[in-house]
Design an enzyme around this catalytic site. Structure first.
Site, PDB file in Angstrom:
ATOM      1  CG  ASP A 174     -21.720 -32.143 -34.363  1.00 12.07           C
ATOM      2  OD1 ASP A 174     -20.536 -32.127 -33.974  1.00 12.07           O
ATOM      3  OD2 ASP A 174     -22.055 -32.119 -35.564  1.00 12.07           O
ATOM      4  CD  GLU A 210     -15.925 -30.324 -29.628  1.00 16.10           C
ATOM      5  OE1 GLU A 210     -16.182 -29.496 -30.503  1.00 16.10           O
ATOM      6  OE2 GLU A 210     -16.285 -31.507 -29.678  1.00 16.10           O
ATOM      7  CG  ASP A 267     -16.210 -31.998 -38.147  1.00 20.06           C
ATOM      8  OD1 ASP A 267     -16.937 -32.996 -38.031  1.00 20.06           O
ATOM      9  OD2 ASP A 267     -16.566 -30.867 -37.786  1.00 20.06           O
TER      10      ASP A 267
END
Length: 787
Positions: A400, A403, A473
């Site tokens: 997760d 980035e 998300d």
């Protein structure tokens, strides 16, 4: 990682005063010259790929590529000067450099102009990057007015063709930027830069402009078509390895299972209901408090025996992966080790608070810091702790915030020092480096289990690391569902073939009644139908659980529709797994924008709500509500969706076998349990057995469906379903060839072998238009079936 040292010191080159054109120097790889105080070098990386480097005259630098892993290849090419233009010609590509202006044009050997640089389109602006005197670099191109282009990563605007856009390319939760585009004309451009970049396409031209760069550095590649361009991109940046068969089954997760008992009970319930399931995912906070963020340890007392938890899942023939992050809380062992070597960065990331209560208590800062994955020692530390988790038998990783999360960014944040320079210089390659660190470490210690990483972000070259990127998300809405289609297709068109989205959307804040909202239940079913035809079928989200039994029970509309598509996914596993082999062996793609298979059909080139899944199935997801009125369910009338069927081939309705001519729109009724799905004439599709998990039954009695109307071929691929023995040739293929005129299906000799291979099996050959079927006993030798 490729390291090329380039010294473009070309001031000694002579000037041809009679023509005002400068001379050039031929090299083993191409040519180099200086034009208008700009040093230019053109290098062949093969007959179809050239690299272009430009920098201010006299500037020396080291250019290190993080994405490109191949070296330039010795290529046969001719160089010929005609007036002010020098032409470099290989067997497939002509490159023309104007010696007066420095502009470059690209054309095929047949003379078709592919792309040209805009006149005086290169720009260098001196800047100071965290104490380093460097440049902002820009290169502009001139495209045809009506030329569709694709790629540039994943965005959420719902656009298929990427013309008339401005993209501020900085990696984010919902946007995965890859500075690569390809054209319907069969070429691609990769801008090899990792700093924040602005891509602009408007009436003035098409350009990349990057905050930091010692030079302009881009690759032009010609493939003839989209598959060819992707093959060239993977030739440069790495091939995509195989995933295990089980990764293509159905996956269930949520934000988050709060105990190991809860997680194990979900798998038990699926098995009790007889609904197929292959994977379950444990999301965050199994480590306890935010001060222990990403400790890579089960410190939460609700997970008292993680080894037993994993074993319990495995004993039910399911697989488990777990959430890991790219940042660490101040009380973790990793934080302390990374801090000692200066491998933690200082900017605001998530979570901001040490308190787990909402809203955020900023007066109790979490102290969580992002690590430096550009540092090989930091990557070693990361894996050292992850290796302890791996020993538990976990089957993969959910990376997760890859980035990573960068909240309220300030310009000074980009001054953070990394192992490779300022964060600004290498910002967008963060996911490539952190995913690559885990992948290469696992591969080094275990060849018996294929690397499988689910990750939130990507950069050019990430396909080589066994990673499947999800779209972040996203909010639960019909528009978000529709936007996923173009997002996934453009992502795949950059050469990275594995992508998925949270089925149902992550946030349910639009739906106050959550799962009780009938519109959400309808949206979830439609999203799950779309997810059936993506490289990973994964149900996930916050605000409400998403397990099938949350939507009713067997016999109810929503439950039955969900179960139908989970089962359909498993029936299609032989088709999907064979398609994954095409990706690895032949540089293909699973989610295919219509431009990939129908580039001559102008009506198909900018459609953003349908696509090919493999080379046979056309998928047209339903992306609007049909069965809710005034906030209540209303199934009194059946909705429908119109779908364009590309020209040049006939099509079959998957559900009814009704035949249609291509080049037309067709309307199809879409009750809740139906997604418009069409099969290209000439397709040969294997259909697998009903199972509870991917490897439950061998494929010893496959149905082989023939869709007549054109010649066709399908290669059935099989191996040991996991491990890397396939790289040594340990696999088998069986080719099915349909001759439409003779109405013959030829089943080839089996090619290759592997342990556990079926030596004898049955194929039930079905002509879908007539339901004529012929059973065939197959022992590995050629069989011709006549109809």
């Amino acid at each position: 990682m490729k390291l090329s040292i380039i010294f473009l010191l070309l001031t000694a080159l002579s000037i041809n005063n009679s023509s005002n054109a400068q001379s050039f120097q031929k090299t083993d790889l191409g040519i180099k010259t200086v034009i208008n105080s700009t040093a230019i070098e053109i290098q062949y990386y093969g007959p179809s790929i050239v690299r272009v480097l430009k920098s201010p005259e006299g500037r020396s630098f080291i250019k290190e590529s993080l994405s490109v892993i191949t070296e330039p290849k010795k290529t046969t090419f001719n160089v010929k000067q005609q007036g002010d233009v020098v032409n470099l010609r290989s067997s497939t590509l002509n490159v023309a450099l104007n010696l007066k202006t420095g502009d470059i044009n690209y054309s095929s050997v047949n003379g078709e102009l592919l792309l040209k640089e805009k006149q005086s389109g290169v720009k260098f602006t001196p800047i100071n990057d965290a104490g380093n005197n460097t440049l902002t670099v820009q290169q502009s191109f001139a495209l045809d007015n009506d030329e569709p282009i694709y790629g540039l990563g994943q965005q959420q605007q719902g656009k298929m063709s990427q013309r008339n856009v401005t993209l501020n390319m900085v990696q984010g939760n919902l946007d995965d930027y890859i500075p690569f585009f390809q054209s319907v004309k069969g070429y691609g451009v990769f801008w090899d830069n990792y700093s924040p970049t602005v891509f602009t396409d408007n009436t003035e031209g098409t350009s990349f402009k990057s905050d930091v760069g010692d030079c302009v550095d881009y690759y032009f590649m010609y493939g003839g078509n989209a598959d060819g361009v992707i093959a060239r991109m993977r030739e440069l940046t790495g091939q995509a390895p195989m995933f295990p068969l089980w990764t293509y089954g159905f996956w269930q997760s949520k934000e988050r299972y709060k105990s190991q008992d809860e997680l194990v009970d979900v798998v038990k319930e699926y098995r009790k209901l007889g609904v197929p399931l292959d994977g379950i995912i444990q999301d965050w906070q199994y480590w306890g408090s935010n001060y222990l963020w990403n400790a890579m340890d089960f410190l939460n007392p609700e997970f008292p025996d993680p080894k037993k938890m994993v074993s319990d899942v495995h004993n039910m023939k399911a697989h488990m992966i777990i959430s890991i992050w790219n940042s660490f809380g101040p009380h973790t062992k990793q934080y302390k080790e990374l801090d000692k070597i200066g491998a933690l960065m200082n900017f605001t990331t998530w979570p901001e608070s040490g308190s787990e209560k909402w809203p955020v208590r900023r007066d109790y800062p979490s102290g969580v810091r992002v690590y430096d994955p550009y540092n090989p020692a930091a990557r070693d530390i990361y894996w050292k702790y992850l290796a302890e988790m791996y020993k538990l038998g976990l089957d993969g990783w959910w990376m997760d915030s890859s980035e990573p999360d960068h909240l309220n960014p300030k310009p000074s944040d980009f001054d953070n020092k990394t192992y490779l320079g300022s964060f600004r210089k290498v910002r967008n390659a963060f996911p490539l480096m952190t995913v690559g660190g885990v992948s290469t470490h696992q591969r080094a210690v275990d060849s018996g289990k294929r690397v499988f990483i689910l990750t939130r972000s990507a950069f050019a070259g990430q396909q080589r690391y066994g990673a499947n990127t999800w779209s972040g998300d996203v909010t639960s809405s019909w528009s978000a569902l529709k936007n996923q289609i173009a997002a996934g297709l453009n992502f795949s068109l950059t050469g990275i073939p594995y992508w998925n989205a949270d089925i149902g959307g992550f946030f349910l804040n639009r739906f106050k009644r959550k799962l009780e909202d009938p519109e959400y239940r309808e949206l979830y079913v439609r999203w799950l139908q779309f997810g059936t035809f993506t490289p990973m079928m994964r149900s996930h989200g916050a605000d409400a659980p998403r397990e099938i039994y949350q939507f009713g029970q067997k016999g109810s509309k929503y439950y039955d529709a969900i179960e139908k598509y989970i089962n359909l996914r498993y029936h299609l596993l032989p088709y999907i797994y064979s398609t994954s082999w095409e990706i690895t062996a032949s540089q293909s793609s699973m989610m295919r924008g219509l431009v990939m298979d129908f580039p001559k059909d102008k009506k198909a080139l900018d459609l953003n709500d349908e696509y090919m899944f493999g080379k046979s199935l056309l998928v047209s997801p339903v992306t609007n509500a049909m069965y809710v009125k005034a906030g209540a369910e209303d199934f009194s009338a059946t909705g429908s969706k119109e779908t364009y069927l590309p020209a040049g081939v006939d099509w079959y309705d998957f559900w009814t076998a009704e035949r249609f001519s291509g080049g037309n729109k067709v309307s199809r009724q879409t009750p809740l349990e139906i997604i418009p799905l069409y099969v290209k004439a000439g397709s040969v599709i294997p259909v697998g057995p009903s199972v509870q998990y991917a490897e439950e039954k061998k494929w010893d009695n496959l149905e082989i469906r023939i869709y007549p109307g054109a010649n066709g071929k399908f290669v059935l691929y099989e191996d040991e379903n996991d491990n890397y023995n396939y790289e040594k040739g340990v696999y088998s293929t069986i080719t099915f060839t349909w001759d439409d005129a003779k109405r013959n299906l030829t089943i080839s000799d089996r090619n290759g072998s592997f342990p556990g291979m079926l030596n004898e099996r049955k194929f039930n050959i079905v002509i879908v238009t007539s339901q004529a079927n012929k059973p065939v006993n197959y022992t590995g030798k050629k069989v011709v079936v006549k109809f």
